[in-house]
Design a protein around this motif. Structure first.
Motif, PDB file in Angstrom:
ATOM      1  N   HIS A 139      31.237  46.382  52.323  1.00 28.13           N
ATOM      2  CA  HIS A 139      32.055  47.152  53.273  1.00 28.13           C
ATOM      3  C   HIS A 139      33.355  47.631  52.630  1.00 28.13           C
ATOM      4  N   GLU A 140      34.070  46.731  51.989  1.00 26.32           N
ATOM      5  CA  GLU A 140      35.425  47.040  51.531  1.00 26.32           C
ATOM      6  C   GLU A 140      35.442  48.084  50.415  1.00 26.32           C
ATOM      7  N   LEU A 141      34.487  48.054  49.496  1.00 29.82           N
ATOM      8  CA  LEU A 141      34.514  49.001  48.383  1.00 29.82           C
ATOM      9  C   LEU A 141      34.059  50.402  48.790  1.00 29.82           C
ATOM     10  N   GLN A 142      33.719  50.573  50.054  1.00 31.00           N
ATOM     11  CA  GLN A 142      33.478  51.923  50.568  1.00 31.00           C
ATOM     12  C   GLN A 142      34.782  52.590  51.000  1.00 31.00           C
ATOM     13  N   GLN A 143      35.859  51.808  51.024  1.00 26.62           N
ATOM     14  CA  GLN A 143      37.165  52.316  51.454  1.00 26.62           C
ATOM     15  C   GLN A 143      38.000  52.672  50.218  1.00 26.62           C
ATOM     16  N   LYS A 144      38.846  53.668  50.344  1.00 24.81           N
ATOM     17  CA  LYS A 144      39.706  54.021  49.223  1.00 24.81           C
ATOM     18  C   LYS A 144      40.884  53.044  49.116  1.00 24.81           C
ATOM     19  N   ASP A 145      41.449  52.974  47.897  1.00 24.96           N
ATOM     20  CA  ASP A 145      42.638  52.172  47.600  1.00 24.96           C
ATOM     21  C   ASP A 145      42.402  50.682  47.860  1.00 24.96           C
ATOM     22  N   VAL A 146      41.224  50.217  47.460  1.00 24.84           N
ATOM     23  CA  VAL A 146      40.848  48.811  47.591  1.00 24.84           C
ATOM     24  C   VAL A 146      40.532  48.275  46.200  1.00 24.84           C
ATOM     25  N   VAL A 147      40.875  47.025  45.961  1.00 28.19           N
ATOM     26  CA  VAL A 147      40.586  46.400  44.672  1.00 28.19           C
ATOM     27  C   VAL A 147      40.089  44.972  44.878  1.00 28.19           C
ATOM     28  N   PHE A 148      39.116  44.584  44.052  1.00 29.44           N
ATOM     29  CA  PHE A 148      38.668  43.196  43.957  1.00 29.44           C
ATOM     30  C   PHE A 148      39.132  42.665  42.608  1.00 29.44           C
ATOM     31  N   LEU A 149      39.674  41.439  42.586  1.00 26.72           N
ATOM     32  CA  LEU A 149      40.170  40.825  41.368  1.00 26.72           C
ATOM     33  C   LEU A 149      39.272  39.673  40.940  1.00 26.72           C
ATOM     34  N   SER A 150      39.169  39.459  39.637  1.00 27.27           N
ATOM     35  CA  SER A 150      38.527  38.233  39.162  1.00 27.27           C
ATOM     36  C   SER A 150      39.424  37.056  39.512  1.00 27.27           C
ATOM     37  N   ASP A 151      38.827  35.882  39.659  1.00 25.77           N
ATOM     38  CA  ASP A 151      39.669  34.715  39.975  1.00 25.77           C
ATOM     39  C   ASP A 151      40.653  34.434  38.843  1.00 25.77           C
ATOM     40  N   ARG A 152      40.289  34.823  37.621  1.00 24.36           N
ATOM     41  CA  ARG A 152      41.183  34.615  36.482  1.00 24.36           C
ATOM     42  C   ARG A 152      42.425  35.497  36.600  1.00 24.36           C
ATOM     43  N   LEU A 153      42.236  36.781  36.920  1.00 28.37           N
ATOM     44  CA  LEU A 153      43.380  37.688  37.054  1.00 28.37           C
ATOM     45  C   LEU A 153      44.189  37.370  38.311  1.00 28.37           C
ATOM     46  N   ALA A 154      43.501  36.947  39.371  1.00 32.70           N
ATOM     47  CA  ALA A 154      44.218  36.589  40.606  1.00 32.70           C
ATOM     48  C   ALA A 154      45.192  35.442  40.344  1.00 32.70           C
ATOM     49  N   ARG A 155      44.765  34.458  39.535  1.00 37.17           N
ATOM     50  CA  ARG A 155      45.663  33.342  39.194  1.00 37.17           C
ATOM     51  C   ARG A 155      46.839  33.829  38.350  1.00 37.17           C
ATOM     52  N   LYS A 156      46.565  34.752  37.408  1.00 37.64           N
ATOM     53  CA  LYS A 156      47.644  35.291  36.573  1.00 37.64           C
ATOM     54  C   LYS A 156      48.670  36.033  37.422  1.00 37.64           C
ATOM     55  N   MET A 157      48.190  36.755  38.401  1.00 33.48           N
ATOM     56  CA  MET A 157      49.095  37.572  39.215  1.00 33.48           C
ATOM     57  C   MET A 157      49.829  36.772  40.286  1.00 33.48           C
ATOM     58  N   PHE A 158      49.103  35.877  40.953  1.00 31.25           N
ATOM     59  CA  PHE A 158      49.655  35.253  42.165  1.00 31.25           C
ATOM     60  C   PHE A 158      49.712  33.729  42.128  1.00 31.25           C
ATOM     61  N   GLY A 159      49.298  33.128  41.015  1.00 27.27           N
ATOM     62  CA  GLY A 159      49.322  31.672  40.940  1.00 27.27           C
ATOM     63  C   GLY A 159      48.394  31.058  41.975  1.00 27.27           C
ATOM     64  N   ASP A 160      48.897  30.121  42.741  1.00 20.70           N
ATOM     65  CA  ASP A 160      48.089  29.437  43.762  1.00 20.70           C
ATOM     66  C   ASP A 160      48.089  30.163  45.109  1.00 20.70           C
ATOM     67  N   GLU A 161      48.794  31.277  45.206  1.00 17.92           N
ATOM     68  CA  GLU A 161      48.830  32.018  46.470  1.00 17.92           C
ATOM     69  C   GLU A 161      47.489  32.703  46.736  1.00 17.92           C
ATOM     70  N   ASP A 162      47.153  32.875  47.998  1.00 19.73           N
ATOM     71  CA  ASP A 162      45.953  33.620  48.373  1.00 19.73           C
ATOM     72  C   ASP A 162      46.209  35.107  48.097  1.00 19.73           C
ATOM     73  N   PRO A 163      45.390  35.746  47.244  1.00 19.67           N
ATOM     74  CA  PRO A 163      45.655  37.147  46.895  1.00 19.67           C
ATOM     75  C   PRO A 163      45.215  38.148  47.956  1.00 19.67           C
TER      76      PRO A 163
END
Length: 277
Positions: A139-163
């Motif tokens: 559903h989500e990737l049919q919408q514009k301006d949406v991104v899915f992150l790898s769990d590795r990059l999500a940790r780099k960007m946001f630490g323990d926060e829910d991305p």
């Protein structure tokens, strides 16, 4: 006892050569371990995907003035969708992936992340068999301006926060909302992005042509259904007939276009450099 004595004396008299032998043996063992590790790395290429033997890659073949070119990895954008539409009994999913429109960095605020990013449609994870940890990509990737992150990059960007729900920037051009997280992929895989942006983000802004008349810049993959025995030669013949129905009729006298599929794992293992190694 005499034999032990003689052995000790021999070792003591030749301790210089013994050191050389031990060092040589150690180097030989080290090189053998490294070589076997490299072979194991290469042979396990693309096994990170679920049921990798069901994944095939699409290739384009252009014929110009009667000269048939070699199969190329870059395809016209609608090809994957046409395969999925015309082979519903055999093909479970198909995806169109663009790399060149996602070369720019990602930003979380002012912090820059130059991680490998692609744009893809909503069947990216289903086609390649990548585990989605959070979110609904269908559903989500049919919408514009949406991104899915790898769990590795999500940790780099946001630490323990829910991305989920966080807003990041692509190349300071697009504001992207994080809608999902997936399991990061290893190095020995054909396509292993750290972020997947919905490709409709580009289509909606006319960043590239999305038609049968041009724009051969897209990597495409299909997944066959479980239990389907693929005769590649026969499938490619049927695929060629299907493709001809979509191509514009103008200008076909001097050129033609078709697509073929190859097993994904054979694409990498068939590379000349890999075969030589």
């Amino acid at each position: 006892m005499k034999q032990i004595y003689y052995v000790i004396q021999t070792l003591l008299r030749g301790r210089g050569s013994n050191i050389i032998k031990i060092v040589s043996l150690g180097l030989a063992l080290t090189m053998s371990i490294l070589l076997f590790a490299r072979v194991a790395f290469e042979q396990s290429y693309d096994t990170c995907y679920r049921d990798p033997d069901r994944i095939y890659q699409l290739f384009s073949i252009f014929t110009i003035n009667g000269e048939r070119g070699e199969p190329g990895e870059l395809n016209l954008p609608p090809v994957a969708g046409a395969v999925l539409e015309n082979f519903p009994q055999e093909v479970e999913a198909a995806v169109c992936v663009c790399k060149y429109m996602a070369f720019g960095p990602l930003y979380n605020g002012s912090v820059r992340f130059k991680d490998y990013t692609v744009m893809a449609d909503s069947l990216f994870f289903q086609t390649l068999g990548i585990e989605v940890l959070k979110g609904d990509p269908l559903h989500e990737l049919q919408q514009k301006d949406v991104v899915f992150l790898s769990d590795r990059l999500a940790r780099k960007m946001f630490g323990d926060e829910d991305p989920i729900g966080k807003v990041i920037s692509y190349d300071k051009q697009l504001q992207l909302t994080v809608k999902g997280v997936y399991a990061a992929l290893p190095e020995n895989s054909t396509i292993n992005p750290e972020a997947v942006i919905s490709i409709v983000s580009a289509w909606s802004r006319d960043w590239a042509e999305n038609s049968w008349e041009g724009g051969d810049s897209f990597f495409q993959y299909i997944r066959f259904r479980p239990g389907v025995k693929v005769d590649v030669e026969k499938f490619n013949a049927r695929l060629e007939a299907v493709i001809q129905n979509y191509l514009p009729q103008d200008g076909k006298d001097n050129s033609s276009y078709t697509s073929i599929v190859k097993p994904l794992r054979d694409v990498y293992r068939g590379d000349d450099a890999v075969r030589r190694m």
